[in-house]
Design an enzyme around this catalytic site. Structure first.
Site, PDB file in Angstrom:
ATOM      1  N   GLU A  79       0.876  -1.172   0.000  1.00  0.00           N
ATOM      2  CA  GLU A  79       0.000   0.000   0.000  1.00  0.00           C
ATOM      3  C   GLU A  79       0.901   1.206   0.000  1.00  0.00           C
ATOM      4  OE1 GLU A  79      -2.797   0.485   3.163  1.00  0.00           O
ATOM      5  OE2 GLU A  79      -3.711  -1.451   2.732  1.00  0.00           O
TER       6      GLU A  79
ATOM      7  N   ASP B  89      -5.688   9.817   9.697  1.00  0.00           N
ATOM      8  CA  ASP B  89      -4.388   9.304  10.099  1.00  0.00           C
ATOM      9  C   ASP B  89      -3.891   9.898  11.399  1.00  0.00           C
ATOM     10  OD1 ASP B  89      -3.471   7.402   8.034  1.00  0.00           O
ATOM     11  OD2 ASP B  89      -3.821   9.109   6.705  1.00  0.00           O
TER      12      ASP B  89
ATOM     13  N   TYR C 154     -10.947  -4.205   3.207  1.00  0.00           N
ATOM     14  CA  TYR C 154     -10.025  -3.745   4.254  1.00  0.00           C
ATOM     15  C   TYR C 154     -10.857  -3.495   5.498  1.00  0.00           C
ATOM     16  CZ  TYR C 154      -6.161  -0.892   6.219  1.00  0.00           C
ATOM     17  OH  TYR C 154      -5.148  -0.374   6.986  1.00  0.00           O
TER      18      TYR C 154
END
Ligand SMILES: Cc1ncc(COP(=O)(O)O)c(C=O)c1O
Lengths: 279, 403
Positions: free
Chosen positions: A53, A64, A179
């Site tokens: 990734e 994040d 995911y």
């Protein structure tokens, strides 16, 4: 959805036939500088990464944590752009035709690059899939549908807040793999609870035949092993990126030291994912 | 809007105002904003919700705020008849409280037990901390470390009100980074937390919801002007950070096509320099903080920091409904520089005895540019959306006065 076999489909099929799980390594493109970043990318398959990734840096990565935020900032400071990220994938593809590369990031840089142009250039560069954090199923017409049409996999995040009523919509236009975000939170936060992850992976697998990889909060080979035992793959990002951050700090000789240390951690993590699953 | 001839019809069911708006959030947040949308719809349909809000607006905030004829200012400019909508007289000193009370009542209805917010100048943070204190809910406010330095009085006010202030050092340590941090907190604390966004930005339903709570401003102006002058105003002027005080004034008038409507962005050191915060004049459509709108950004889609003398206007984006209204040509968007705002700040202070916040000083600077050329029977309303107490230290510094 598509009949075409993609590099991701082939990789997961091969892993499955060998009875192995996928180690998915995340690094940010251009971190800490373009050359070092390419050396890391280039070394990851030999270190045991089954899938890569590659983060597309963005000024405002709102999903994040501090590690990957810092990685984005280092990369942008070193001059990384989306164009350079695509060129980096093309260069990698020239030497490795089997390791899938998934670009991960936020929508704005892609939107500004131009959706059609981006899909065309990404396919030409050898990109296999996209994970765009801020494009939920509700916004599929933006990029997901044209990207799938163009031959890219669109990998969707499923989270602990995705309930059973919502799950089918989320899975509908997902391809390559699913995911599963193991925690409610940002990247690099608390370690996931393996039994909860296990239940949720089972829940997702009840609705799709796609492989399910798990990420967010996995830092050590032991955690990677535990997660891999209940899923088809484990994603590690912040821990790898932290090593880049540490070595990038001591200014003078980041490059050699940095690449070696990141790849050593990647090997340890790969070993954790690939070794006998401990029940 | 597509197929409809009202400028007030948006957003559609996808949260779009034309091309703008939407729900560009991580999957973890998606179920939360869908819940919020459903809860907001239910609240709108419930007379008890409105009654509770009106009661607070009346007895806690002090609404309706006056519509004041600024006689000496009018004389000074020698043209249009200038009225000020005095939202700076609200409890906490700005229009921000209008929205905070609406959202905190919604949070209570939803059973949420913790409040978070972002703030730039600290006016929204103070309003949130006030509402949280009033309802006994714990409250965390994210504020850029750079802004905390610029807005010390508001930081202290929030602390007195019991809020937990989290300095944000990521990115450039200003409003957009505070918003990122608030979103990161929300994604982590999904069960109990309500995020009170302070302007008409963010993912759907925030832009519409914040607009609705702020629309009390324009609704009052309609009634007050009819009372005072027997007719509607000819023009409306408001400053724009994210655009909430402006949407609040504009929205009830959007379909009155004779009314000229003007939004004033922060021109900073000038639009010809990189140091401004005029997202419409100097930005391009993009996606940030959950919606598509005009953003200050570079060729690679990286967000550029806005600059303004006013910490409440330096957001690099603008609410999506403004982006729509600009493209539709319904609202004119202009800008005023730091220097022009500073001059307007001093002018109105001396002429009217009203010390404005630096944000509405931008609106006033534009009023000064157009009012002189308008006829004396032209009725102009400017939104005086905040008072200047928070800004006196910064202004002293700019005027090189030692306090
Ligand atoms: C007094 C005042 N006016 C205006 C603004 C800008 O926000 P908006 O454009 O949402 O009204 C702020 C923001 O802090 C403010 O404090």
């Amino acid at each position: 959805m598509s009949a075409r076999q993609t590099r991701l489909d082939r990789k997961f099929a091969a892993l499955q036939s060998e009875g192995r799980k996928a180690f998915i390594a995340f690094v940010t493109a251009g971190d800490p500088d373009p050359e070092t970043s390419f050396a890391i990318l280039s070394g990851l398959p030999a270190a045991g990464a089954d899938i890569i990734e590659l983060g597309m840096p963005f000024t405002d990565p709102m999903a994040d944590g501090p590690s990957i935020q810092a990685a984005s900032q280092r990369a942008l400071k070193a001059g990384q752009t989306l164009e350079k990220t695509l060129a980096m994938v093309a260069r990698f593809r020239a030497e490795d035709d089997t390791t899938p590369v998934v670009l991960m990031g936020y929508y704005n840089p892609v939107f500004i690059y131009g959706v059609d142009r981006f899909i065309k250039d990404a396919v030409a560069a050898g990109v296999d899939g996209l994970i765009i954090v801020d494009l939920p199923a509700e916004e599929d017409s933006e990029l997901c549908l044209p990207a799938m049409e163009g031959g890219l996999n669109f990998i969707r995040l499923v989270s602990p807040t995705t309930d059973d009523a919502r799950l089918p919509n989320v899975l509908e236009n997902t391809s390559g793999f699913v995911y599963y975000v193991s925690i409610t939170g940002i990247t690099g936060s608390a370690a996931p609870d393996v039994s909860k992850v296990s239940d949720n992976v089972a829940r997702i697998k009840g609705r799709t035949n796609l492989p399910v990889a798990v990420g967010f909060g996995i830092r050590t080979p032991e955690q990677a092993n535990a997660i891999a035992s209940v899923a088809d793959g484990a994603v590690v990002g912040s821990a790898l990126v932290d090593v880049i951050g540490e070595t990038a700090k001591n200014g003078d000789k980041p490059a050699t030291d940095c690449v070696a240390r990141v790849l050593t951690l990647a090997s340890d993590l790969a070993e954790g994912v690939h070794k006998e699953i401990q029940k | 809007m597509d197929g409809q001839n009202s400028y007030r019809a948006g957003p559609d069911e996808k949260g779009r105002f034309g091309h703008y708006g939407g729900r560009f959030v991580a999957e973890t947040l998606m179920p939360l904003i869908l819940d919020l949308e459903a809860a907001y719809k239910a609240a709108q349909a419930d007379p008890a919700f409105e009654a509770e809000l009106i009661d607070l607006q009346t007895h806690y905030v002090g609404r309706p705020s006056p519509l004041y004829f600024a006689e000496r200012l009018t004389e000074h400019f020698g043209g249009a008849k200038i009225y000020l909508k005095r939202d700076e007289l609200n409890h906490t000193g700005s229009h921000k409280i209008n929205n905070c009370l609406g959202q905190i009542l919604l949070a209570r209805r939803m059973g949420k037990t913790r409040i978070i917010a972002e703030t730039g100048a600290g006016q929204h943070g103070v309003a949130v901390a006030t509402a949280a204190a009033r309802f006994g809910l714990p409250c965390t406010v994210f504020m850029g470390a750079t802004d905390m330095e610029r807005q010390k009085p508001n930081v202290f006010r929030m602390k007195l009100l019991g809020a937990d202030i989290r300095p944000v050092t990521s990115g450039s340590g200003t409003l957009k980074d505070a918003m990122n941090e608030a979103l990161r907190d929300w994604v982590t604390n999904v069960e109990n937390t309500f995020y009170i966004i302070g302007t008409v930005a963010g993912p759907h339903p925030y832009p519409a919801m914040v607009r609705d709570f702020q629309s009390i401003i324009g609704k009052e102006v309609r009634e007050q002007m009819l009372d005072r002058e027997g007719r509607l105003p000819d023009s409306l002027v408001a400053c724009i950070g994210g655009g909430s005080n402006a949407m609040g004034l504009f929205h009830p008038f959007l379909d009155d096509s004779d009314i000229r409507i003007i939004g004033v962005e922060a021109g900073g050191l000038g639009l010809e320099t990189p140091d401004h915060a005029a997202s419409l004049a100097g930005g391009l459509p993009g996606v940030l903080h959950g919606n598509r709108t005009y953003l200050l950004q570079d060729d690679d889609g990286q967000i550029i920091e806005g600059h303004s003398i006013s910490a409440g206007l330096d957001y690099p984006g603008i609410g999506p409904e403004h982006a729509f209204l600009r493209d539709a040509g319904r609202v004119e968007y202009v800008s005023a520089t730091d220097a022009e705002a500073l001059e307007a700040f001093q002018l109105i202070t001396r002429l009217e005895g009203i010390i404005p916040a630096l944000e509405p000083s931008h609106a006033l600077a534009h009023v000064g540019k157009i009012a002189p050329d308008l006829p004396r029977d032209h009725l102009m309303v400017m939104n005086m959306c905040g008072r200047g107490d928070k800004d006196v230290f910064a202004v002293a510094e700019h005027l090189k006065v030692d306090l």
